[in-house]
Design a protein around this motif. Structure first.
Motif, PDB file in Angstrom:
ATOM      1  N   UNK A 173       0.841  -1.180   0.000  1.00 16.10           N
ATOM      2  CA  UNK A 173       0.000   0.000   0.000  1.00 16.10           C
ATOM      3  C   UNK A 173       0.881   1.238   0.000  1.00 16.10           C
ATOM      4  N   UNK A 174       0.405   2.260  -0.682  1.00 22.67           N
ATOM      5  CA  UNK A 174       1.132   3.523  -0.699  1.00 22.67           C
ATOM      6  C   UNK A 174       0.543   4.484   0.327  1.00 22.67           C
ATOM      7  N   UNK A 175       1.445   5.252   0.941  1.00 27.68           N
ATOM      8  CA  UNK A 175       1.052   6.263   1.913  1.00 27.68           C
ATOM      9  C   UNK A 175       1.793   7.551   1.611  1.00 27.68           C
ATOM     10  N   UNK A 176       1.066   8.668   1.663  1.00 20.54           N
ATOM     11  CA  UNK A 176       1.679   9.986   1.579  1.00 20.54           C
ATOM     12  C   UNK A 176       1.961  10.448   2.999  1.00 20.54           C
ATOM     13  N   UNK A 177       3.173  10.925   3.209  1.00 24.32           N
ATOM     14  CA  UNK A 177       3.572  11.479   4.499  1.00 24.32           C
ATOM     15  C   UNK A 177       3.785  12.968   4.258  1.00 24.32           C
ATOM     16  N   UNK A 178       2.939  13.789   4.872  1.00 23.48           N
ATOM     17  CA  UNK A 178       2.940  15.226   4.667  1.00 23.48           C
ATOM     18  C   UNK A 178       3.427  15.891   5.948  1.00 23.48           C
ATOM     19  N   UNK A 218       4.207   0.686   2.354  1.00 24.44           N
ATOM     20  CA  UNK A 218       4.234   0.030   3.662  1.00 24.44           C
ATOM     21  C   UNK A 218       3.053  -0.915   3.756  1.00 24.44           C
ATOM     22  N   UNK A 219       3.148  -1.879   4.656  1.00 27.45           N
ATOM     23  CA  UNK A 219       2.085  -2.868   4.824  1.00 27.45           C
ATOM     24  C   UNK A 219       0.802  -2.246   5.359  1.00 27.45           C
ATOM     25  N   UNK A 220       0.955  -1.198   6.185  1.00 27.44           N
ATOM     26  CA  UNK A 220      -0.202  -0.554   6.792  1.00 27.44           C
ATOM     27  C   UNK A 220       0.190   0.834   7.283  1.00 27.44           C
ATOM     28  N   UNK A 221      -0.789   1.554   7.817  1.00 26.38           N
ATOM     29  CA  UNK A 221      -0.523   2.911   8.278  1.00 26.38           C
ATOM     30  C   UNK A 221       0.502   2.936   9.403  1.00 26.38           C
ATOM     31  N   UNK A 222       0.456   1.964  10.287  1.00 22.53           N
ATOM     32  CA  UNK A 222       1.423   1.914  11.388  1.00 22.53           C
ATOM     33  C   UNK A 222       2.854   1.785  10.854  1.00 22.53           C
ATOM     34  N   UNK A 241      -0.103  11.178   7.965  1.00 25.88           N
ATOM     35  CA  UNK A 241       0.107   9.979   7.149  1.00 25.88           C
ATOM     36  C   UNK A 241      -1.250   9.582   6.590  1.00 25.88           C
ATOM     37  N   UNK A 242      -1.344   9.490   5.248  1.00 28.04           N
ATOM     38  CA  UNK A 242      -2.623   9.167   4.602  1.00 28.04           C
ATOM     39  C   UNK A 242      -2.415   8.112   3.532  1.00 28.04           C
ATOM     40  N   UNK A 243      -3.328   7.178   3.456  1.00 30.12           N
ATOM     41  CA  UNK A 243      -3.336   6.170   2.393  1.00 30.12           C
ATOM     42  C   UNK A 243      -3.509   6.898   1.081  1.00 30.12           C
ATOM     43  N   UNK A 244      -2.760   6.461   0.064  1.00 28.80           N
ATOM     44  CA  UNK A 244      -2.762   7.173  -1.209  1.00 28.80           C
ATOM     45  C   UNK A 244      -2.838   6.187  -2.358  1.00 28.80           C
ATOM     46  N   UNK A 245      -3.585   6.543  -3.386  1.00 32.21           N
ATOM     47  CA  UNK A 245      -3.737   5.716  -4.573  1.00 32.21           C
ATOM     48  C   UNK A 245      -3.166   6.469  -5.771  1.00 32.21           C
ATOM     49  N   UNK A 246      -2.079   5.972  -6.329  1.00 28.49           N
ATOM     50  CA  UNK A 246      -1.409   6.611  -7.464  1.00 28.49           C
ATOM     51  C   UNK A 246      -2.126   6.168  -8.727  1.00 28.49           C
ATOM     52  N   UNK A 247      -2.958   7.045  -9.286  1.00 30.63           N
ATOM     53  CA  UNK A 247      -3.779   6.659 -10.432  1.00 30.63           C
ATOM     54  C   UNK A 247      -3.310   7.258 -11.756  1.00 30.63           C
ATOM     55  N   UNK A 248      -2.621   8.390 -11.746  1.00 36.10           N
ATOM     56  CA  UNK A 248      -2.217   9.051 -12.973  1.00 36.10           C
ATOM     57  C   UNK A 248      -0.682   9.067 -13.063  1.00 36.10           C
TER      58      UNK A 248
END
Length: 97
Positions: A1-6, A57-61, A83-90
């Protein structure tokens, strides 16, 4: 899974950022393929005011653990980290054409 860390730098954090930059970059390189991309946010004066990383990462933690281990975070540079789950679509180079 992808996560954006802002990450938002704390006020007056530029010295901390500059003093810790070499360790931060070495840490990012150590993440290997888990780090998809990263870079600073810039203020009107073109100086860094925060950071964005996209990690796998495997999960948000797990993503939060990567964020917490960053030398910038450990040095107290950041006022806020999200930290937010992110979906790279473009323009995702891993997506089937």
């Amino acid at each position: 899974m992808l996560f954006a860390i802002l990450c938002d730098d704390r006020d007056g954090g530029l010295e901390t950022r500059l003093a810790t930059r070499a360790d931060h970059l070495a840490y990012l390189k150590s993440l290997g393929a888990s780090l998809r991309f990263a870079g600073p946010f810039l203020g009107d004066d073109e100086k860094p005011v925060g950071s964005m990383l996209v990690v796998e990462a495997a999960d948000e933690a797990g993503a939060r653990a990567l964020a917490d281990a960053d030398p910038y975070a450990r040095a107290g540079l950041f006022a806020k980290v999200v930290v937010r789950r992110w979906n790279w679509t473009v323009n995702n180079p891993d997506a089937a054409a």
